[in-house]
Design an enzyme around this catalytic site. Structure first.
Site, mmCIF file in Angstrom:
data_model
loop_
_atom_site.group_PDB
_atom_site.id
_atom_site.type_symbol
_atom_site.label_atom_id
_atom_site.label_comp_id
_atom_site.label_asym_id
_atom_site.label_seq_id
_atom_site.Cartn_x
_atom_site.Cartn_y
_atom_site.Cartn_z
ATOM 1 N N THR A 117 0.841 -1.180 0.000
ATOM 2 C CA THR A 117 0.000 0.000 0.000
ATOM 3 C C THR A 117 0.883 1.240 0.000
ATOM 4 O OG1 THR A 117 -1.608 1.286 1.240
ATOM 5 C CG2 THR A 117 -0.290 -0.236 2.524
ATOM 6 N N GLU A 141 -4.854 -2.518 4.728
ATOM 7 C CA GLU A 141 -4.444 -3.119 6.016
ATOM 8 C C GLU A 141 -5.590 -3.853 6.710
ATOM 9 O OE1 GLU A 141 -3.582 -0.144 4.933
ATOM 10 O OE2 GLU A 141 -1.662 0.528 5.743
ATOM 11 N N LYS A 163 -6.256 10.960 -2.734
ATOM 12 C CA LYS A 163 -6.697 9.785 -3.486
ATOM 13 C C LYS A 163 -7.519 10.247 -4.668
ATOM 14 C CE LYS A 163 -7.737 5.132 -2.222
ATOM 15 N NZ LYS A 163 -8.512 4.286 -1.328
ATOM 16 N N TRP A 171 -3.406 6.615 -5.202
ATOM 17 C CA TRP A 171 -2.799 7.605 -4.319
ATOM 18 C C TRP A 171 -1.870 8.563 -5.055
ATOM 19 C CZ3 TRP A 171 -5.045 8.081 0.109
ATOM 20 C CH2 TRP A 171 -5.594 6.970 0.740
HETATM 21 P P1 ADP Z 1 -8.458 0.544 -0.859
HETATM 22 O O1 ADP Z 1 -7.620 -0.157 -1.850
HETATM 23 O O2 ADP Z 1 -9.513 -0.285 -0.209
HETATM 24 O O3 ADP Z 1 -8.993 1.842 -1.356
HETATM 25 P P2 ADP Z 1 -6.317 1.823 0.551
HETATM 26 O O4 ADP Z 1 -5.562 1.201 1.664
HETATM 27 O O5 ADP Z 1 -5.644 2.121 -0.718
HETATM 28 O O6 ADP Z 1 -7.519 0.853 0.372
HETATM 29 O O7 ADP Z 1 -7.010 3.173 1.054
HETATM 30 C C1 ADP Z 1 -7.642 3.273 2.282
HETATM 31 C C2 ADP Z 1 -8.004 4.703 2.579
HETATM 32 O O8 ADP Z 1 -8.893 5.204 1.576
HETATM 33 C C3 ADP Z 1 -8.749 4.899 3.866
HETATM 34 O O9 ADP Z 1 -7.899 4.955 4.979
HETATM 35 C C4 ADP Z 1 -9.461 6.222 3.614
HETATM 36 O O10 ADP Z 1 -8.603 7.321 3.799
HETATM 37 C C5 ADP Z 1 -9.806 6.113 2.148
HETATM 38 N N1 ADP Z 1 -11.166 5.577 1.994
HETATM 39 C C6 ADP Z 1 -11.534 4.319 1.710
HETATM 40 N N2 ADP Z 1 -12.873 4.214 1.626
HETATM 41 C C7 ADP Z 1 -13.380 5.439 1.882
HETATM 42 C C8 ADP Z 1 -14.696 5.976 1.967
HETATM 43 N N3 ADP Z 1 -15.765 5.246 1.745
HETATM 44 N N4 ADP Z 1 -14.819 7.284 2.281
HETATM 45 C C9 ADP Z 1 -13.736 8.060 2.503
HETATM 46 N N5 ADP Z 1 -12.479 7.604 2.435
HETATM 47 C C10 ADP Z 1 -12.285 6.315 2.130
#
Ligand code: ADP
Length: 553
Positions: A188, A333, A442, A447
């Site tokens: 990540t 995570e 994001k 990212w």
């Molecule tokens: P993923 O691949 O599931 O998106 P990441 O580890 O790349 O997971 O990103 C996780 C982060 O993305 C969270 O800690 C948060 O900051 C953001 N995030 C994920 N889902 C949401 C949501 N529904 N609303 C706002 N932020 C979110």
């Protein structure tokens, strides 16, 4: 604390380790004929079944063992969502090895870094990634072989999967490992510094898939047809490639074709009932359907997460199309599911406006995730829907350390994982993200490192200080905004800054907006205070809008 192992009387139930191979074995035995359709990188939709995927996985496991892949060795995949990619996951894990899913959207240096850090021994790739891997090949220190999943023939040092599998059969017995053994690895890049590896175990993966199948999460059934838009290299594809075969749901794999017309056609033709992905993808699909006056009558539910869901998306899905939207929050995570916004009895039948308000929240935890908010000293804050604090979580599918960084111990004293998100939790347990303590942006599900942009921006001779924050964007969820403090009277313009950054950062990282401030807010320890800066920018934009409205007749 009394440990149950200290009890003199042990339970007398069977030993049945929670290993991932049990999922595919179950799917083969109980749902063997259920269809898995794939739109491959090239060509028409092809069809297979769980029985055939299970058989292919056994051949892959046999061949990996023949290649001297030992339990715990890492094997990488750089591939889109296809049937063969699923077989690879089960084959690699069934050989006792660790399946490392690599995100091809990372920069070259990051891909090389994580493949080397993971010490991937074999790499499985789609044909479309041959140029990327050919470019990186000299830097990939541990990779012994590159196998191309969908190549017709082996060439230029890349082995076609069919050639590689020669001589294997479908009778191979899985390599037995314990349920605590590592099964999957996903890096990540959500915070600064090098990407960090989250190492899933068989047990965490199986438990997470069971959680995903709870009624208030994905709740998949053998009558569902599931299309994971979320790529398999993003946090386990949110567990769908485990949860679907566990439930006997059919899968529809879109390959790399994630544009709105392709997704629409595939969903319509295959009768997809459930799908999951980031908001940007859904916005594209909704706009396309609206422009063409189309509908998806089979689609009953969509799970949307990875970034906050905009109000208009809930309105369009629920009101215009009658499709239930499930807002999810999660993190790599967390395997990654954390919360889902399913209503309880109390919230069913609410007026539209209240339902939308509820679905704007990230939701409640399933059994298996504990969540709370804490202040900066770590004290728990009230669940009243207004107190906002640092969100921390724990559970059997939550990381306790990062791969080969075990001594860094990210957990707090009580074993809670700090998510870097700032949130409220209401009396009914619905969590809502209000801000982000971690310094990241994001955009479209990927990212952007604010620090990298800041470091380059302060290199400009007329910039004294720079800060980059994410601001809401209707299509990309967030886009970077660069705030600069000029070194002297001569403030650089937005164009100056764009020119300065061009060629030094990826094009899609380029800030959409540059603003000049007299000073930036700092914390007591002198660090940039991004939370305060985001508030300043919000105020500036709000007053600009009000000003604009006043000016309009
Ligand atoms: P993923 O691949 O599931 O998106 P990441 O580890 O790349 O997971 O990103 C996780 C982060 O993305 C969270 O800690 C948060 O900051 C953001 N995030 C994920 N889902 C949401 C949501 N529904 N609303 C706002 N932020 C979110």
């Amino acid at each position: 604390m009394i440990l149950s192992d200290q009890s003199p009387v042990r339970g007398l139930m069977q030993h049945w380790p929670l290993t991932v191979t049990r999922i595919i074995d179950h799917a083969v035995r109980e749902h063997g004929s259920r269809a898995v359709a794939t739109r491959p990188v090239e060509g028409d939709v092809r069809r297979t079944s769980y029985a055939r995927i299970g058989a292919l996985a056994r051949r892959i496991a046999e061949r990996l063992v023949a290649a001297d892949i030992r339990p715990g060795d890492r094997v990488g995949t750089l591939a889109s969502n296809t049937d063969i990619h699923i077989a690879l996951w089960y084959g690699i894990m069934g050989a006792g090895a660790v399946c490392h899913t690599i995100n091809p959207r990372l920069f070259d240096e990051q891909i090389a870094y994580i493949a080397n850090h993971a010490e991937d021994r074999i790499l499985f790739i789609d044909t479309s990634f041959i140029p990327l891997v050919a470019r990186l090949r000299p830097q990939l220190q541990s990779v012994e072989a590159v196998v191309v999943i969908d190549a017709e023939a082996s060439e230029n040092g890349f082995i076609a999967l069919d050639d590689w599998l020669m001589g294997t059969d479908t009778k191979f017995g899985w390599v037995e490992v314990g349920e605590e053994a590592a099964a999957g690895l996903c890096y990540t890049s959500g915070t600064t510094g090098h990407p960090k590896g989250v190492l899933y175990s068989h047990r965490s993966t199986v438990l997470h898939a069971m959680m995903a199948n709870f009624g208030d999460c994905f709740g998949l059934k053998a009558s569902d047809v599931v299309l994971p838009v979320v790529p398999m290299y993003h946090a386990n594809a949110w567990g769908l490639t485990f949860a679907a075969p566990m439930a006997g749901a059919s899968l529809v794999m879109p390959g790399p074709h994630l544009d709105a017309p392709s997704l629409y056609r595939l969903m319509r033709d295959e009768g997809v009932t459930f799908s999951a992905g980031v908001p940007t993808v859904w916005l594209g699909l909704l706009n396309y359907m609206e422009a063409k006056g189309l509908s998806l009558p089979d689609l009953k539910r969509v799970a949307v997460g990875g970034s906050a869901v905009p109000r208009v998306m809930i309105e369009k899905f629920e009101r215009d199309h009658g499709i239930r939207l499930l807002h999810l929050w999660g993190m790599t995570e967390l395997s990654p599911l954390g919360t889902a916004s399913a209503p309880r009895t109390e919230e069913t039948g609410l007026a539209d406006a209240d339902t939308i308000r509820l679905k704007l929240k990230q939701g409640r935890v399933p059994f298996g995730v504990e969540m709370r908010i804490v202040d900066d000293a770590g004290a728990e804050m009230p669940r009243n829907g207004t107190a906002s604090g640092n969100l921390v979580v724990r559970g059997p599918a939550v990381a306790r350390a990062y791969f080969r960084r075990e001594d860094e111990r990210p957990l707090d004293g009580g074993g809670w994982f700090p998510t870097g998100d700032v949130a409220t939790i209401d009396e009914a347990g619905f969590m809502q993200i209000t801000d982000r303590a971690k310094d990241v942006i994001k955009s479209g599900g990927e990212w952007i490192s604010s620090i990298d942009i800041e470091n380059i921006a302060v290199g400009h001779p007329d910039v004294a200080e720079a800060a980059v924050i994410g601001v809401p964007h209707p299509k990309w969820d967030e886009r970077p905004l660069l705030a600069i403090v000029p070194r002297n009277d001569k403030a650089p313009t937005a164009d100056d800054m764009t020119r300065w950054l061009t060629g030094k950062i990826a094009r899609w990282w380029m800030p959409d907006e540059v603003i000049v401030l007299e000073r930036l807010p700092h914390t007591a320890t002198g660090k940039l205070n991004k939370v305060a800066l985001r508030a300043i920018i919000r105020d500036l934009r709000d007053s600009a809008e009000t000003h604009q409205e006043r000016k309009e007749p």
